[in-house]
Design an enzyme around this catalytic site. Structure first.
Site, PDB file in Angstrom:
ATOM      1  N   HIS A   1     104.128  10.267  47.483  1.00  0.00           N
ATOM      2  CA  HIS A   1     105.308  10.919  46.920  1.00  0.00           C
ATOM      3  C   HIS A   1     106.373  11.219  47.981  1.00  0.00           C
ATOM      4  O   HIS A   1     107.549  10.937  47.806  1.00  0.00           O
ATOM      5  CB  HIS A   1     104.914  12.209  46.203  1.00  0.00           C
ATOM      6  CG  HIS A   1     106.084  13.048  45.844  1.00  0.00           C
ATOM      7  ND1 HIS A   1     106.814  12.818  44.707  1.00  0.00           N
ATOM      8  CD2 HIS A   1     106.695  14.052  46.506  1.00  0.00           C
ATOM      9  CE1 HIS A   1     107.815  13.654  44.683  1.00  0.00           C
ATOM     10  NE2 HIS A   1     107.769  14.424  45.756  1.00  0.00           N
TER      11      HIS A   1
ATOM     12  N   GLU B   1      99.775  -5.397  36.816  1.00  0.00           N
ATOM     13  CA  GLU B   1      99.210  -4.595  37.898  1.00  0.00           C
ATOM     14  C   GLU B   1      97.729  -4.842  38.031  1.00  0.00           C
ATOM     15  O   GLU B   1      97.109  -4.496  39.025  1.00  0.00           O
ATOM     16  CB  GLU B   1      99.385  -3.103  37.587  1.00  0.00           C
ATOM     17  CG  GLU B   1     100.792  -2.646  37.466  1.00  0.00           C
ATOM     18  CD  GLU B   1     100.893  -1.431  36.558  1.00  0.00           C
ATOM     19  OE1 GLU B   1     101.017  -0.328  37.084  1.00  0.00           O
ATOM     20  OE2 GLU B   1     100.841  -1.604  35.327  1.00  0.00           O
TER      21      GLU B   1
ATOM     22  N   ASP C   1     100.033  -1.121  42.577  1.00  0.00           N
ATOM     23  CA  ASP C   1      98.721  -1.101  41.944  1.00  0.00           C
ATOM     24  C   ASP C   1      98.018  -2.456  42.030  1.00  0.00           C
ATOM     25  O   ASP C   1      96.811  -2.517  42.228  1.00  0.00           O
ATOM     26  CB  ASP C   1      98.829  -0.655  40.476  1.00  0.00           C
ATOM     27  CG  ASP C   1      98.876   0.871  40.374  1.00  0.00           C
ATOM     28  OD1 ASP C   1      98.399   1.532  41.321  1.00  0.00           O
ATOM     29  OD2 ASP C   1      99.385   1.392  39.379  1.00  0.00           O
TER      30      ASP C   1
ATOM     31  N   CYS D   1     108.596  -4.892  40.642  1.00  0.00           N
ATOM     32  CA  CYS D   1     109.152  -3.552  40.797  1.00  0.00           C
ATOM     33  C   CYS D   1     108.327  -2.702  41.755  1.00  0.00           C
ATOM     34  O   CYS D   1     108.456  -1.488  41.773  1.00  0.00           O
ATOM     35  CB  CYS D   1     109.296  -2.872  39.439  1.00  0.00           C
ATOM     36  SG  CYS D   1     107.762  -2.792  38.521  1.00  0.00           S
TER      37      CYS D   1
END
Lengths: 570, 87
Positions: A190, A432, A456, A503
C-alpha cells in the site's frame, strides 16, 4: 557519521530533507502511588482537554483537505475520548487506589482494548486500535511528551516509520512530505503504491531505518535505486542535488509528450492508460495525457465506511469518471475484495489462505445483492461514456457466464424501468490466475477483452507471496513462464479479434515495455504518473526490435537473463 | 423510570455509525440511560460500552431511562432507532 542503507525502490525521485520519525514513543507506565489525588484528576482533565483540541484540529484539517469520509476516524476518536464510562472508571481508580492518572488510564484502556481484540468481528477488532490510539494520545500529554503526528508536520521532511497505514497516508501533507522510508513493505504494498500516486520519492523494506536514524538527521532518499543516505557529506549532497536537477529536466522534457500519440519509433500505435482508485484521481489522468482508464479499482468506494455504498452513490462516481474521459475508454473493475483487502461490515469468514479464498468475483457471485447493485450503477453510467466492465479473479468459464448472466438480467430490468443503457458495452475479465491464462483461447470466445493483472498473476504462477521478505525474491515478473502466459493471452485474444491490456505494475516499467510491445500488448495501464515516462520509452523502440527481444526473452532460462538482455538493449 | 424494547434493523447492527448516533443522542439528556442486550447492561452514553454489546442486525435491546428528562429522552431515542439509525 554518514551511513548508507539499502531498501526496495518504491517510488522514483530524489528527496533531501530532515528526518521525521513517525513513532509512538514507548511509555513506561509504572504503578505509582500518589498522595495528591485531586491534582492527579486535574491533570487527567487537562490532558483530555489537550487531546480533544488536537483531535478536533486533525479532524478539521483532514476534512478540509480530504473530505468528510477521511475525517470520520477522528470523530470516532473524539467520541472515545469523551466516553463517560472510561473517564469515570479512570477517576474512580485514581481515587480508590491513590494511583497516578497514567496508571489508571493505562489499566482501564487495556481492559477495553483486550475486550475488543477478543471479539470475533473484524470491525470490532479494529476499534481496539482506535482506543489504543486515543489512550496513547492522553498518556503522552500526561507524561508531557511531544506527540508526533503526521498532520502536525509543518516543515519539509522525510517521514520514517515502521510502515505507513492507509490512515497515515491520508494525513500526509504533500507540501511538506518530500519523501518517505519504511522498515517493511515491497514495491506493491500500500505505502509504495500511494507514494507513486502522490509522486513522492520512497524507499520501503529497509528493515530497520527507524532504529538507525534520529529525528532531525539529514537524509537523502533515492527512490529509483532504493538507497537511503543518513547524514551525507557535502560531496554526496552536491551529487544528489545535481541528479535531482537532471530528473527535473527529464520530467520537463516528458511533459512535452502530453498530447503526442503513444507510438513506437516506427509509428506502431498502442494505448497508454492509467489506473485510478477514485474520481479524484482523474485530474492526474488528464494532466499526464493518459488515453484511457485501464483499471478503475472500485473497492475504495466500499472502504473506510461502515455500510455498502448505495446504487446512486456508485452511479455518480462511475458517471463522473466516464464523463471526464470524454468518450475515451474506461475499464471499471467490479468489487475486488477479500484477500488483503477486508470490508469489516461484510463480516467475511477468516481464512487460512485468503489469497486462494473467498474474494473478488467468487464473493460477488455469492453475495449477489451486493453485486447486482454495483452492476446496475455501472450499466446506468455506461450511457454517459465509453465504459467497460471487467470481472476480477475469474478462474473458470462458469464464473464468467454467471457474471454475464447477471449483467444481462440487470440490463433488461433497467430497460424496463426506462433507464438508458449502452447496448454495445464491452465485458472483459482480468487474467490473474494461471488456469485462465492457459485457457485463454476458450475464454477469448466469450469475452470482449482481457486485462492481465500481473501483480497476482506473478504471485500465483511462482507461488510466491510478494509481501513475504523470505520469498519476495521469487516474485519474478520477468520469469520466462510468466512471459509465456502473457503471450498466450495476447495471442488468444487476437485470434478472436479481441484485445488485451495489462493493468499490473509491470505495464509501466521501463524494462517491460519493449517486451510487452513485442508480445503484441494493445493497452498498457499504469499509475498516471508513469504514463509520460512510458510514452517516452515507447517512442525510442522499433516494433521489430521489440518483437525480436520478446521472442528471445521467451527462450531465456531465468528472469535475470531476460532482464539483463533487455537492459543491454536499451 | 421508562423502559422500552427495540429491534435493531441497521445492516451493521449497533456498530460504528449507528452506535455513534445513538450515543450522541443519549448524551444530550441528563437522565441516566442504559441499554441492555443478552443480559448485559451498559451506559448508553458510552460508545465503548454500546459497541462492546456487539448487537447485530435483528438483535433485541432494552433501553431504560431514569431522570428529569426521561420523557423527552425516551422519545428521542425511540425515533433515532425507528428511523433505522440513518442507514
Amino acid at each position: 557519521m554518514t551511513d548508507c542503507l539499502q531498501g526496495i525502490a518504491a517510488s522514483n525521485g530524489i528527496a533531501i530533507a530532515k528526518a521525521f520519525l513517525l513513532e509512538q514513543p514507548e511509555l513506561d507506565i509504572q504503578k505509582e502511588i500518589v498522595s495528591d489525588v485531586e491534582t492527579e484528576i486535574l491533570q487527567l482533565k487537562e490532558a483530555i482537554a489537550k487531546a480533544k483540541k488536537e483531535l478536533e484540529m486533525l479532524r478539521d484539517k483532514t476534512r478540509e483537505q480530504q473530505g468528510d469520509e477521511n475525517a470520520e476516524i477522528f470523530s470516532a476518536h473524539l467520541l472515545v475520548l469523551e466516553d463517560p464510562e472510561l473517564i469515570d472508571a479512570v477517576t474512580a481508580k485514581v481515587k480508590e487506589n491513590s494511583v497516578s492518572a497514567s496508571h489508571a488510564l493505562h489499566e482501564v484502556s487495556s481492559m477495553y482494548i483486550q475486550m475488543f481484540e477478543d471479539m470475533d468481528n473484524a470491525y470490532m477488532r479494529e476499534r481496539a486500535a482506535d482506543i489504543k490510539d486515543v489512550s496513547q494520545r492522553v498518556l503522552l500529554h500526561l507524561a508531557g511528551v511531544e506527540n508526533t503526528s503526521l498532520a502536525s508536520i509543518n516543515e519539509e521532511t522525510i517521514v520514517l516509520s515502521h510502515d505507513l497505514t492507509p490512515s497515515d497516508t491520508a494525513q500526509l501533507d504533500r507540501q511538506f512530505t518530500l519523501g518517505f522510508v519504511t522498515n517493511i513493505g515491497g514495491r506493491t504494498s500500500h505505502s509504495a503504491i500511494m507514494a507513486r500516486s502522490l509522486e513522492i520519492p520512497a524507499v520501503v523494506g529497509t528493515k530497520d531505518i527507524t532504529s538507525q536514524v534520529q529525528n532531525g538527521d539529514l537524509i537523502i532518499v533515492d527512490g529509483s535505486t532504493g538507497d537511503v543516505i543518513i547524514n551525507p557529506d557535502e560531496d554526496s549532497i552536491q551529487t544528489y542535488r545535481e541528479r535531482q536537477r537532471q530528473i527535473e529536466a527529464e520530467k520537463e522534457e516528458q511533459k512535452k509528450l502530453v498530447n503526442e500519440p503513444s507510438i513506437s519509433a516506427d509509428g506502431y500505435q498502442v494505448e497508454l492508460a492509467a489506473n485510478i482508485g477514485t474520481p479524484d484521481d482523474m485530474e492526474g489522468v488528464i494532466e499526464n495525457g493518459a488515453e484511457g482508464v485501464g483499471l478503475y479499482r472500485t473497492e475504495f468506494l466500499y472502504m473506510g465506511r461502515d455500510s455498502v455504498p448505495e446504487e446512486e452513490e456508485q452511479f455518480e462516481a462511475y458517471r463522473t469518471v466516464v464523463e471526464n474521459m470524454d468518450g475515451k475508454p474506461v475499464v471499471i473493475r467490479t468489487l475486488d475484495i477479500g484477500g488483503d483487502k477486508e470490508l469489516p461490515y461484510l463480516d467475511l469468514p477468516e481464512e487460512l489462505n485468503p489469497f486462494l479464498g473467498f474474494r473478488a468475483i467468487r464473493l460477488c457471485l455469492e453475495k449477489t445483492d451486493l453485486f447486482r447493485t454495483q452492476l446496475r450503477a455501472l450499466l446506468r453510467a455506461s450511457h454517459y461514456g465509453n465504459l467497460k466492465i471487467m470481472f476480477p479473479m475469474v478462474a473458470t468459464l462458469e464464473e464468467l457466464r454467471n457474471a454475464k448472466a447477471l449483467v444481462q438480467e440487470e440490463k433488461e430490468r433497467l430497460k424496463e424501468e426506462g433507464k438508458p443503457v449502452n447496448d454495445e458495452l464491452e465485458i472483459g475479465i482480468m487474467v490473474e490466475i494461471p488456469s485462465t491464462a492457459v485457457a485463454a483461447p476458450q475464454f477469448a470466445k466469450e469475452v470482449d477483452f482481457f486485462s492481465i493483472g500481473t501483480n497476482d498473476l506473478v504471485q500465483y504462477t511462482l507461488a510466491a507471496d510478494r509481501m513475504s521478505e523470505h520469498v519476495s525474491h521469487l516474485y519474478q515478473p520477468y520469469h520466462p513462464a510468466v512471459l509465456q502466459l502473457i503471450k498466450n493471452v495476447i495471442d488468444a485474444s487476437h485470434a478472436e479479434g479481441k484485445w488485451t491490456g495489462m493493468c499490473g505494475e509491470m505495464a509501466g516499467e521501463r524494462t517491460a515495455i519493449p517486451l510487452l510491445l513485442g508480445l503484441g500488448l494493445d493497452e498498457f495501464s499504469m499509475s498516471a504518473t508513469s504514463v509520460l515516462a512510458a510514452r517516452s520509452t515507447l517512442r525510442e523502440i522499433q516494433l521489430n526490435t521489440a518483437q525480436d527481444l520478446a521472442s528471445r526473452a521467451l527462450t531465456c532460462s531465468t528472469s535475470e537473463e531476460v532482464e539483463t538482455m533487455v537492459r543491454n538493449h536499451l | 423510570m421508562k423502559q422500552k424494547t427495540f429491534t435493531i434493523t441497521a445492516d451493521t447492527g449497533l456498530h460504528a455509525r449507528p452506535a455513534t448516533q445513538l450515543v450522541h443522542k443519549a448524551s444530550q439528556f441528563s437522565s441516566e440511560i442504559h441499554i441492555e442486550s443478552k443480559g448485559k447492561s451498559v451506559n448508553l452514553k458510552s460508545i465503548m460500552g454500546v459497541m462492546s454489546l456487539g448487537v447485530g442486525k435483528g438483535g433485541e435491546v432494552q433501553v431504560t431511562v431514569e431522570g428529569n428528562d426521561e420523557e423527552e429522552a425516551m422519545e428521542a431515542i425511540t425515533s433515532t432507532i425507528q428511523e433505522g439509525l440513518g442507514e
